[in-house]
Structures are given as structure tokens and as C-alpha cells.
Enzyme design. Structure first.
Site, PDB file in Angstrom:
ATOM      1  N   PHE A  28       0.872  -1.179   0.000  1.00 12.30           N
ATOM      2  CA  PHE A  28       0.000   0.000   0.000  1.00 12.30           C
ATOM      3  C   PHE A  28       0.906   1.225   0.000  1.00 12.30           C
ATOM      4  CE2 PHE A  28      -2.895   3.148   1.949  1.00 12.30           C
ATOM      5  CZ  PHE A  28      -3.936   3.039   1.046  1.00 12.30           C
ATOM      6  N   ASP A  65       4.584  -3.296   9.583  1.00 15.84           N
ATOM      7  CA  ASP A  65       3.255  -2.689   9.478  1.00 15.84           C
ATOM      8  C   ASP A  65       2.224  -3.806   9.602  1.00 15.84           C
ATOM      9  OD1 ASP A  65       0.793  -1.754   8.594  1.00 15.84           O
ATOM     10  OD2 ASP A  65       1.614  -0.637   6.906  1.00 15.84           O
ATOM     11  N   TYR A  75      -8.811   0.312  12.556  1.00 11.89           N
ATOM     12  CA  TYR A  75     -10.156   0.415  11.967  1.00 11.89           C
ATOM     13  C   TYR A  75     -10.457  -0.684  10.964  1.00 11.89           C
ATOM     14  CZ  TYR A  75      -7.461   3.354   8.648  1.00 11.89           C
ATOM     15  OH  TYR A  75      -6.521   3.855   7.798  1.00 11.89           O
ATOM     16  N   LYS A  76      -9.526  -1.608  10.793  1.00 11.36           N
ATOM     17  CA  LYS A  76      -9.785  -2.730   9.898  1.00 11.36           C
ATOM     18  C   LYS A  76     -10.293  -3.910  10.738  1.00 11.36           C
ATOM     19  CE  LYS A  76      -6.297  -1.024   6.642  1.00 11.36           C
ATOM     20  NZ  LYS A  76      -7.168  -0.655   5.523  1.00 11.36           N
ATOM     21  N   ARG A  97     -11.636  -7.318  -3.760  1.00 11.77           N
ATOM     22  CA  ARG A  97     -11.193  -7.834  -2.462  1.00 11.77           C
ATOM     23  C   ARG A  97     -12.409  -8.205  -1.619  1.00 11.77           C
ATOM     24  NH1 ARG A  97      -7.104  -3.812   0.469  1.00 11.77           N
ATOM     25  NH2 ARG A  97      -9.021  -2.559   0.444  1.00 11.77           N
TER      26      ARG A  97
END
Lengths: 414, 414
Positions: free
Chosen positions: A128, A199, A224-225, A373
Site C-alpha cells: 500500500f 506494518d 479500523y480494519k 477484495r
């Protein structure tokens, strides 16, 4: 491949699911199957209650006294300790603060300072890209000639040579869900004298992470995932205790000061993980994240991973059985153990297919140019949801619904 | 001194107050007189509603689609434009993002880069010291020999010599409420070839700020004091439009990328004020801040300042009349025009006095070693509140209540 791909079998799996009781802890609209929790996790019911209380009681009634009485000042530490338990760290090694990108800046900076004679930072180019952008900004401003060596997953071991200062990698790939071998890559880094920054954005909450068992140096991640902390809830940062005494990072502020209420003119660092803090944190967003953290803690990382793998296996098997020749190409590792919490497929018509699927109540996401996804988060998804999701996708494909004009527009699908 | 210091006169002033209708827009407990809004503003009623909606509808129902459909992505810009109108900036010159300290880091860094041949940064040593800590961290990490020249308010003009790269000052002093002359100091800075970074933490919402009229270069500020944005609501950052083309700061991320959803490997900056962004923002904390911003906008900075000055004058006059020989020494400018939104007094027994006063429902704050601060925020305070606050303080003093053992403990008063 599973032997039984009937819906009845999926329902039976739900009945035996040790995490099944957690599903009702989330507030998801009836009829919605939410497969984008790898981007933004859904709302835990307790989060709505906690935020309402924080607004009306802590802010509205407690006012400024809530910094102490409601424990706002300590939230970065208390939340950090809860996260630590989920990622294989010890209490006092994690703080919740700021955004993922800002924390990455701090941690890569800290790592470069601990390895001052090297100039190479190894990163995965296909990661990302905000991670690249952050480190590109950092190295440009450090002005010490640091360079990023980009390598893809299979090239990483070779890229970690004895000129490397820092290895800054994302544990689970945002697009493919491929999991890097944290133990092997950290060992390689240490063998050549490099430090690691991991990460955990797509790992924390979805699987056990073994930071200390892998001897990781630093890490960052997002809440928040898979931790269902709410939109833009603050990130977290980990520093192994052995680095605390020499820990230094550029974004010093009163929250990292030894005596923040002494109002000394000059900076003097606090001891321990608090050195990673800067300034006042967005309390309402932090409070919102507590409920999700508690649910992840209640589930346990091992159980979450076990169910996540089972959901993923079922999804992939159903896709192969129901849509064998519809142009979907698995873009994630077929090996379940190498695959994180989501499954990605490439499809030439991925964009209208995802839009059409969303119109049928199955919310996944699309990443240009061609990747769909599907986040298979174990805390709120039922096996039957997976069955229904693939069933609806098959219907979208077979009915030709996705060819409808309203699904062709270029409006962004997040 | 006002001619009429009776409570009846205060009530009459309230009846004629053009901002009087705003008082009921805030949710403050009956009996509480809140004089710490210079630290954390109280709850606007609309904020509670907006946050509840953001949690249950935008997050709970909209889920990941709310990034576009609820406008989450654009919040830094929309909120920034609303703030811009309050601080004398144009639309497109302000973003709301991150924390005050992190924004200061970005802006001082940006300013140093635009003035690369100078090494001196002028700051006020007695300022809220997190600003010092941030710039000390920045300069240490830049490693280019920058040094901070500390000066107090009366020394600033002389301190701004032709070796100065950046003048980084707080417009209204956190402790004394003394307002620096933004126009004169900015003119002085520009005359010697320096750039300015103004911290508006204690100004925004309390008074008109004229960033562009003063030709200011950069600014930062906070939204949880006089803008009533909620605990730790994100800060804001201003860059004058003339600097946008060359604007560069270290904390680059996908939100400052030209094409954040192209997932390009390498960073390329967006145009305009978006260059100050880094990563994903704490949405719930930003949504909470909208209501306060709207109320400040509705009041208007000029009207807010007029009432704030009148409240301050009344407070000071009442203190002189009611407590002339009780050991209180005005620690703020006596000149109303030179004083911001709060009034500070030094008192040898300031700590137990403030604790006792809080026990009587008047919430101010204390700053070591001896300063009591009374925030006189114009949006939710009545003139009668000011009268009652001084009345209760007089009672605390005259009754000797403050000598009670429970007010002597060292527990922190925020």
C-alpha cells in the site's frame, strides 16, 4: 476442497462456531453481507453506547476534568496494552496514537537513528503505497542520503544485505493478502545488522502476530480494519522494550515529555513507550475503538485466525465450484497459511461486477485496475454469509446484472 | 470600571446580548459555570446528535461507502474552509487534520525549506512549551544547525533580525492571554526576510484573526478550545495561497498524493492545501467538531470578540470590587484590547482556591505554580454567570472554604 459445499453445511458450521456468539455484538443492517472489514470494520454495538456516553457524560458533564477522571490522558497507554496482547507484545510496548502514516514516520526515523552508519531502507514496492510516500518524505527531509530499496516478496531476503539500515515491511499485503514471514525476515535483518519496522495494518485482529517471539524491533498498525475501531480511529506503534532507553523520534511534544504539566521550556523525554507520543489525541475516536478491541480480545487471535482461514477456504472453494469459468483469477495465495484475512480476485470486469454485487447487499471493495477484495473477518461473518455472498455473486454474473449501465460509471468504489 | 456591578445589571446585559440565543445551543449541567473553555470547550447539543448519527448511520449503515457518500474524505477540506472564514483566510488555504503539534512540525519544516539559507527560528520561551518541544525535535532531526532563539513578547521585534529563517509564535498566550501584534511582527519578519508560523490555539473562535490581512505565511491551531470541537478534535493548518506551489513538508502520505487511488509506487504531491495532509483522519472526532464550528460561524468573530471583551471587563471589575485585598494579582494585560479570551490571576494559594471553587460548580483551571485561569468564552456564558462566578469565588475566600483539607492534595487540576 471442502467435501460439502451446501448451504445447509454452512449453517451447520455456524451452529458449531465457537465465535458465533460475537456476531450479534455487531450492528450490521439485515440483508447486508459485509466483506469490506479489511478496509473499515463494522460498528460494534458497544461502540455506539460508549461514544454516546463519552460525548454526553465525559465531555458534556465531566468537561475538562475528564482528562483525569475519565482517564483520557491514559487512553494511549491503556489501549496500547490491549493491542499489545493481540500482537505478541508486552504491556508497555505499544501506544495507540495518531495515524498509521505518522506512526510509520516516527518508527522508521527511530530505526534509522539506531543504525546511523547505513543508508538503505528495504520496502516492498507493491505495498500500500502510503508507506512508500511516508518514507520518501522522511528520507528526503533527513537529507542524509537514505535510499529505499524496493523489492517484491520473493526478492526480500536477497535485498536485505549488509548495507541495510531498516527493513520496513507490511506483514499482510493489502491487495493480495500474502503474509510475509516475519520470523525469517526479521532474523535475516538482524543477521546483517538491520532493524525492522513491521506494518500490521492487515494483520492485527485477523491473526496472531508474534512481535516479540520474532524479535521484531518496531511495528505500527491500524485499528479500523480487523479491530473494528471506527473510521480513522488512531493507529498504534510498538517498540520492543530493549530499544526504549535509546528511543528517539522527531515528533516530540508535551505528551512525550517527562513532566508534561511542569511546562518546562525545553524538551526532556519521558521513559518508555510514551516517547512515541506527540500531542493531544482525538479522544472520541479512541473511545469508539475500545469496543472493537474488547471483542477482538474476547475472541482471541488464535480463534479469530482459525475461523478466518475456514471462511477463506469456504469462499475459495465456493468460487471454484460456482464460478469456475467466469473469468475470476485468484490473486491471493492459494495456500491458506500464506493468506491473510481477505481474498482477492482479478477480473477484467472487476469494477462493474463489484458495483453490481454491492447493489445486491454484498459489500466488498475494488482496487484498480482489476482486483476485487473480499474481507473475511471472523468476528461478525457467518459461514452462511459466505455461502450467500458467493451465491449472489454467481447470480450477478449469470444474470448479466453487472452489464447494467448504472454499474459502468467511473464513480469511485472504496 | 463599569458603573454598575449589580447582578441585576448583568441580567440586563444578558437580555440585550445579541449572542444570547447561542447559550442554549450548549449542553452544560445546570448550576455549572464553565470557565475552562479555553482548555476544552463544552458540548454543543448538535454535536451529540451529529456524532450519534455518524456512528449509527454513517459508520453502522453506510460502512465503507461513507468515505464517499458521507463525505468523510472531504472533511479536512470542508472543515478547513469553515475555519478559514474565522481566521481571515480564504477557502482552500486551511485544512483540518492531525494534532496541533504535528501540524506545527509540518509548518515550521515547510517554512525552513522556503528559507534555506537561514538557521534561526524565533519563538517565545514562555509559550505553551509543546511548541518548543516540537520545534526542538524538528531542528534536531533536520540536522542542519537550526537553532531556536527564545525571546519574550517585548523582546520579539529585536529578536527578529536578518539571520532569522522562521518566526513561530503563538498569537494569544496560553497563560497570560496576552495577544501579540500579528501585523507588526509579520511585517518585521518579512522586512528581514523571515517567514511566519502563527499558532492560533487560543485565538481561533475567540476573536477575529486576520491572517491574510496581516500577510501571514503559515498558521496552525486547535479546534477544541474556543471552537468547541470536543476532546482532542483535530487541529488545523493554514498556508497562504502564494506558498502553495512550492509547499513541501516531511509527513507526506496518500492523502497528500496527487492521485491517492492510483496506488502509484512513488509520491507525487497534490496541488494546493492538500499537501499538508498525511493519512486517514479520525472521522468521529472531526464530525464532532462540525457543530462547534457552525456555532462559531453563526456568532461571527467580531461579535464573539465584543462579548468576550465585555465578559472579561466585567470579570476584572468584579474581582477588583469584591476581592480587592485577597491576594489576587492580575496576570493578564489590564488593557482589554491586548488580552485574549481568558483572564489569569496569580495567587499564592491558587491551587486550593481553584479546587474549592470547582467544588462550588465554577470550573476554571490552574497552571503551576500559582496561576488561576478563567476562560470567558462568549458563546455559552451569560453575564450573570460571570457575576455568579466571582460571587462564589468571594464566598470561597471569605468563608475560608479553600482551607479545607480536601483541597490541599496534590491531585492534578487540569
Amino acid at each position: 476442497m471442502s467435501t460439502d459445499l451446501t448451504r445447509a453445511h454452512a449453517v451447520a458450521l455456524d451452529a458449531a462456531d465457537p465465535l458465533g456468539a460475537l456476531v450479534d455484538e455487531f450492528d450490521i443492517a439485515p440483508g447486508t453481507i459485509y466483506l469490506a472489514g479489511n478496509s473499515l470494520g463494522p460498528l460494534p454495538r458497544a461502540a455506539a453506547t460508549a461514544v454516546a456516553d463519552a460525548v454526553r457524560e465525559q465531555w458534556g458533564r465531566g468537561l475538562v476534568t475528564s482528562w483525569n477522571k475519565a482517564g483520557w490522558f491514559d487512553l494511549p497507554y491503556r489501549m496500547g496494552d490491549a493491542i499489545a496482547a493481540l500482537v505478541g507484545a508486552d504491556a508497555g510496548e505499544v501506544v495507540m496514537t495518531d495515524s498509521t502514516g505518522i506512526n510509520l514516520f516516527k518508527m522508521v526515523a527511530a530505526a534509522t537513528a539506531l543504525n546511523p552508519d547505513r543508508r538503505v531502507i528495504v520496502m516492498e514496492g507493491s505495498n500500500f503505497p502510503t508507506n512508500n510516500y511516508v518514507v520518501q518524505g522522511l528520507t528526503r527531509w533527513l537529507g542524509q542520503g537514505h535510499e529505499i530499496r524496493f523489492a517484491e516478496s520473493h526478492e526480500l531476503i536477497d535485498a536485505i544485505g549488509d548495507d541495510v539500515a531498516v527493513v520496513a515491511l507490511t506483514h499482510t499485503h493489502y491487495k493480495s493478502a500474502h503474509i510475509l514471514d516475519m520470523a525469517a525476515l526479521t532474523a535475516r535483518a538482524h543477521a546483517v545488522g538491520a532493524l525492522t519496522v513491521w506494518d500490521l495494518c492487515h494483520s492485527a485482529g485477523a491473526m496472531p502476530v508474534a512481535l516479540n517471539a520474532c524479535d521484531a524491533d518496531f511495528a505500527i498498525g491500524c485499528t479500523y480494519k480487523y479491530l473494528n475501531g471506527g473510521p480513522g480511529s488512531p493507529g498504534f506503534a510498538f517498540a520492543a522494550a530493549r530499544h526504549h532507553a535509546a528511543l528517539d523520534q522527531p515528533l516530540t511534544g508535551w505528551w512525550s515529555h517527562r513532566a508534561p504539566f511542569a511546562f518546562d521550556r525545553d524538551f526532556a523525554p519521558t521513559e518508555g513507550i510514551g516517547r512515541l507520543l506527540t500531542g493531544t489525541q482525538p479522544i472520541l475516536s479512541m473511545v469508539a475503538a475500545q469496543a472493537g478491541l474488547e471483542l477482538a480480545t474476547r475472541a482471541g487471535s488464535d480463534a479469530a485466525r482459525a475461523k478466518s482461514m475456514a471462511l477463506g477456504a469456504l469462499f475459495v472453494d465456493l468460487m471454484a465450484a460456482r464460478l469456475p469459468d467466469a473469468g475470476f483469477r485468484l490473486a491471493s495465495p492459494r495456500d491458506i497459511a500464506a493468506r491473510g484475512g481477505h481474498v482477492a480476485y482479478d477480473h477484467a470486469d472487476g469494477y462493474p461486477l463489484m458495483k453490481a454485487l454491492i447493489s445486491r447487499g454484498v459489500i466488498g471493495d475494488f482496487r484498480a485496475p482489476s482486483t476485487l477484495r473480499f474481507g473475511l473477518s471472523p468476528l461478525y461473518l457467518r459461514y452462511a454469509d459466505i455461502w450467500d455472498a458467493v451465491d449472489r455473486l454467481a447470480d450477478v454474473v449469470e444474470s448479466g446484472l453487472w452489464r447494467a449501465p448504472e454499474f459502468q460509471t467511473a464513480e469511485k468504489v472504496t
